[in-house]
Design an enzyme around this catalytic site. Structure first.
Site, short mmCIF file in Angstrom:
data_model
loop_
_atom_site.label_atom_id
_atom_site.label_comp_id
_atom_site.label_asym_id
_atom_site.label_seq_id
_atom_site.Cartn_x
_atom_site.Cartn_y
_atom_site.Cartn_z
N LYS A 308 0.80 -1.23 0.08
CA LYS A 308 0.08 0.15 0.01
C LYS A 308 0.91 1.26 0.08
O LYS A 308 1.99 1.23 0.50
CB LYS A 308 -0.93 -0.10 1.18
N ARG A 382 -10.81 -11.11 1.08
CA ARG A 382 -11.73 -11.79 0.51
C ARG A 382 -11.22 -13.24 0.67
O ARG A 382 -12.32 -14.29 0.51
CB ARG A 382 -12.35 -11.29 -0.83
#
Length: 533
Positions: A308, A382
């Site tokens: 990130k 997920r």
């Protein structure tokens, strides 16, 4: 008369303890006119409710206790409020510090009475207005002993519960390890004067306690809060509540085929783990509904090899908010003795990067045998949820399944910082969650599961990718569609709390930092499901 609260020196405790007591709230029957303990020695602050008039320009409308206060104090507080241009909006306050008489002067009418009076706006007296008003009481009375209010003495059960819930939520302060920082604790005791239902206070406290737990867990820094630490806390709290616990650590996860959870956690020095906490109601009928809650538990998210940007990592200790929500919810369900079987599943991992990190284009075999190509290592949530959902479905045979996660930036972009995205395969379950959102003030907005987008998750090397190969938007929807592949035919709802799990600044009952969003929402949903049965 309520007992006088004692102020004692705070013991030296672990700054990251999650076993904190809520502020005390008690009931005293009667009216302000006859209240025998309305003295400086017994009460430090009196809080009186005011609302706007029925029509614009009608001035202020004094509420319960205002006339009694005017008679006892010899002060027209409504006139003081109007002179100060106080409008009575929900959660607005006007602090009146009454002067003491000079020793050579005659006693003032309020001599011996509490000298601080807070006028409290109730707005239009909606449930959310009472919640805001309660938070305002907490904000204005920090650091004092006993506070007395007549703010909800003649109102409905729902209003009374909302006032207390707002007060307890607003009284929260995040734990801190600062050694010299001044801290202002909540008032030692809040006295509700009037005709109050004890059940409203108990229910408000249960919901607020769940939110406090989520906030505390989420606030703990990630050098303390690794997957094992969260699992230990979950086990300890569950055992204290008499709940069953299943725990699978690193080797057991690998042996059990948890390919998503294992891959996400393998780049970290802290191994992944999975914890399931189960509440079974006493004397439950054979057909009692079984509900499973699955929460994303990424204790820190660097993004993995798809690292990130620096600024995006600042709040990534919050990425286990979903796991905290489902843990707090199952504990609250047990405390409420709901007639439902409730299981919280916490798949926990740290998404780090290193020599053993998983990569783009890796193919993972999930716990149900589905093979997934990794398109982005920063779409790790997920993957751990998919393993958790598939395992929970086969292990607990639920009648309904809800997952909660700080899953996608797309949901935060679409709906902002105060509203969660809701996607579901079952309209009745989605409607129940929407009704609960209106009750708790934790807003959700339902997005569609667009079937045409499902093909975007296709892979050329296996049946599924964790992200679309294209970048055509709809990220919150495609993430939910990925999870749908693991749900089977179980009624399912997905709540993406990426926006409201964290707040940049405080607002009414919502603190800056970890908000605890979702625990009250899920608890209310479970209560609704129990009532429907």
């Amino acid at each position: 008369m309520p007992r006088t609260p004692a102020r004692t020196a705070a013991p030296v405790v672990d700054p990251w303890s999650v076993d904190r007591d809520l502020p005390e709230v008690v009931v005293a029957a009667g009216r302000l006119a006859e209240c025998t303990f309305l003295t400086q020695d017994e009460v430090e602050v009196v809080v009186l409710p005011v609302a706007p008039g029925p029509e614009e320009g009608d001035g202020l409308e004094p509420r319960h206790g205002m006339i009694d206060a005017a008679l006892r104090y010899g002060v027209d507080f409504s006139e003081l409020a109007e002179r100060a241009s106080f409008d009575g909006a929900a959660g607005e306050t006007l602090v009146v510090d009454l002067p003491r008489a000079h020793r050579s002067a005659d006693a003032l009418p309020w001599a011996g009475l509490p000298e601080r009076v807070v006028l409290l706006g109730l707005g239009r007296s909606r449930v959310e207005d009472f919640r805001r008003a309660g938070a305002a009481i907490a904000r204005e009375t920090r650091g004092v002993g006993r506070v007395l209010t007549t703010a909800s003495g003649t109102d409905t059960f729902e209003d009374q519960r909302a006032l207390v819930e707002g007060y307890l939520l607003g009284a929260y302060r995040a734990p801190t390890a600062a050694t010299g920082a001044p801290r202002t604790d909540p008032a030692a005791q809040l006295v509700l004067l009037g005709d109050h239902a004890q059940r409203a206070i108990d229910e408000a406290a249960r919901a607020a306690r769940a939110a406090w737990l989520v906030r505390d867990l989420t606030t703990v820094p990630s050098n303390v809060k690794n997957p094992g630490w969260v699992a230990d806390v979950a086990e300890r709290l569950a055992h204290a509540a008499g709940l069953a616990v299943t725990r699978l650590d690193g080797p057991a996860l690998a042996a059990g085929g948890f390919g998503g959870l294992t891959a996400v956690g393998q780049g970290s020095a802290s191994e992944p783990t999975l914890v399931a906490v189960t509440y079974t109601p006493e004397d439950a009928p054979a057909d009692a509904r079984r509900v499973v809650l699955v929460g994303k538990g990424i204790t820190y998210d660097t993004g993995g090899i798809d690292i990130k940007p620096r600024t995006s990592m600042v709040t990534m200790k919050n990425d286990m908010s979903g796991a905290a929500v489902v843990l707090a919810t199952v504990l609250a369900a047990a405390e409420a003795r709901l007639p439902l079987h409730v299981t919280a599943v916490l798949p926990l991992a740290e998404n780090h990067f290193g020599a053993s990190s998983y990569r783009r284009a890796d193919v993972l075999t999930m716990v149900d045998g589905t093979r997934v190509e990794v398109g982005n290592t920063d779409a790790e949530g997920r993957l751990v949820l998919a393993d958790g959902i598939a395992w929970a479905r086969s292990t607990f045979s639920p009648d309904a399944l809800i997952d909660v996660a700080t899953l996608t930036g797309a949901a935060a972009v679409a709906l902002g910082p105060r509203t969660a995205a809701l996607l579901a395969t079952d309209d009745a379950l989605a409607t129940m969650i929407e009704q609960s959102a209106r009750t708790t003030g934790e807003a959700v907005w339902r997005l569609p599961l667009v079937d045409e987008y499902d093909e975007r998750l296709g892979s050329t090397v296996t049946e599924l990718r964790n992200v679309p190969a294209d970048e055509r938007g709809g990220g919150a929807i495609t993430a939910a569609l990925f999870l749908r592949r693991f749900v089977g035919d179980v009624p399912w709802a997905h709540v993406d709390i990426a926006g409201p799990a964290h707040a940049d600044k405080a607002s009414h009952e919502v603190p800056a930092g970890a908000t605890g969003f979702g625990a009250r929402l899920l608890l209310s949903t479970l209560e609704g499901l129990a009532a429907r049965d």
